[in-house]
Motif scaffolding. Structure first.
Motif, PDB file in Angstrom:
ATOM      1  N   LEU A 123       0.834  -1.189   0.000  1.00 46.02           N
ATOM      2  CA  LEU A 123       0.000   0.000   0.000  1.00 46.02           C
ATOM      3  C   LEU A 123       0.871   1.242   0.000  1.00 46.02           C
ATOM      4  O   LEU A 123       1.950   1.245   0.605  1.00 46.02           O
ATOM      5  N   ILE A 125       0.806   4.808   1.570  1.00 48.14           N
ATOM      6  CA  ILE A 125       0.088   5.552   2.606  1.00 48.14           C
ATOM      7  C   ILE A 125       0.823   6.871   2.809  1.00 48.14           C
ATOM      8  O   ILE A 125       1.926   6.907   3.355  1.00 48.14           O
ATOM      9  N   GLU A 150      -3.613   5.241  -0.259  1.00 48.75           N
ATOM     10  CA  GLU A 150      -4.347   5.976   0.767  1.00 48.75           C
ATOM     11  C   GLU A 150      -3.660   7.328   0.972  1.00 48.75           C
ATOM     12  O   GLU A 150      -2.504   7.389   1.402  1.00 48.75           O
ATOM     13  N   VAL A 152      -4.020  10.620   3.124  1.00 52.03           N
ATOM     14  CA  VAL A 152      -4.725  10.986   4.353  1.00 52.03           C
ATOM     15  C   VAL A 152      -4.303  12.377   4.804  1.00 52.03           C
ATOM     16  O   VAL A 152      -3.260  12.899   4.407  1.00 52.03           O
ATOM     17  N   ILE A 163      -7.042   1.832   7.863  1.00 56.14           N
ATOM     18  CA  ILE A 163      -6.496   1.507   6.546  1.00 56.14           C
ATOM     19  C   ILE A 163      -6.209   0.017   6.442  1.00 56.14           C
ATOM     20  O   ILE A 163      -6.593  -0.641   5.459  1.00 56.14           O
ATOM     21  N   ARG A 166      -9.365  -1.940   6.108  1.00 54.82           N
ATOM     22  CA  ARG A 166      -9.969  -1.798   4.783  1.00 54.82           C
ATOM     23  C   ARG A 166      -9.331  -2.725   3.771  1.00 54.82           C
ATOM     24  O   ARG A 166      -9.964  -3.149   2.806  1.00 54.82           O
ATOM     25  N   HIS A 167      -8.052  -3.030   3.996  1.00 54.49           N
ATOM     26  CA  HIS A 167      -7.321  -3.871   3.056  1.00 54.49           C
ATOM     27  C   HIS A 167      -7.132  -5.297   3.576  1.00 54.49           C
ATOM     28  O   HIS A 167      -6.253  -6.025   3.112  1.00 54.49           O
TER      29      HIS A 167
END
Length: 235
Positions: A123, A125, A150, A152, A163, A166-167
């Motif tokens: 991911l 982030i 993501e 943010v 996060i 969500r994944h």
């Protein structure tokens, strides 16, 4: 992707982890001090600008736009309202140049993300201005390697937990890799994940924090080139 592994999900910070960022802020700050050299010494201007950035974070968030507004606010303050319109125009131009600067990937960034994306959920982030972060990701050529992106407004423990959930990961299956102890490492350790610190050399003063030496899930590596072997040792 093997979800039976203890470590299933790896988050990467963007600015100063995958590509250069703080270098351009420092260059622009030098330009700022040059423009206002007739009104104050460089150290004083740096202190006043940092105070403005800290004061404005809650209003403008992180990124170039907030930095530019803080420069303008500081220029008005230190000149007691006498700053020339031409100086304001220069500061605005500096902000636009930062928003248009080409991306410079840091060493081993592509290799690390490519290698780990084949075995883990990776991911991106990052915090900051949405449009600027999207631009940088697109220019980096790394976008297709991430399973999720993501962007943010801030990096807090609860944000990371949301996060990861969500994944499809619980925090103790997740790792965050970045150059900021305050934003990339400590919040993830707080929720039970792994935190990997990759020093950049230039760190914004508001991102400084003490390393959690001795924490079982904290690791520090010299560069992203060391990350795949570290991940292999943990899985």
């Amino acid at each position: 992707m093997n979800d039976s592994k203890t470590l299933t999900t790896i988050g990467f910070d963007a600015d100063d982890t995958l590509w250069q960022n703080e270098t351009f802020f420092r260059l622009t700050q030098d330009r700022f001090t040059d423009l206002l050299a007739d009104y104050a010494e460089a150290d004083h201007l740096h202190d006043r600008l940092l105070a403005a950035e800290r004061r404005n974070l809650g209003h403008y968030g992180f990124g170039v736009k907030g930095f530019t507004l803080s420069m303008i606010e500081t220029a008005i303050e230190v000149t007691e309202g006498r700053v020339a319109a031409s100086v304001i125009a220069e500061l605005l131009a500096s902000g636009r140049e930062m928003l248009e600067h080409p991306i410079e990937l840091l060493p081993h960034a592509r290799q690390a993300v490519e290698r780990l994306s084949g075995s883990h959920r990776v991911l991106l982030i990052t915090k900051g201005d949405l449009l600027d972060q999207e631009r940088k990701l697109a220019q980096s050529g790394l976008g297709d390697l991430f399973h999720g992106v993501e962007i943010v407004s801030d990096k807090k423990p609860a944000v990371y937990a949301q996060i990861f959930a969500r994944h499809g990961a619980i925090p103790d299956q997740a790792m965050m890799v970045g150059n900021s102890l305050k934003s990339d490492v400590l919040p993830v350790l707080d929720v039970g994940g792994w935190g990997v610190y990759v020093p950049h050399g230039l760190t914004w003063a508001l991102e400084h924090a003490e390393a959690p030496v001795g924490h079982a899930r904290f690791h520090s590596i010299n560069s992203l080139g060391d990350l795949p072997d570290l991940v292999d040792s943990l899985t």
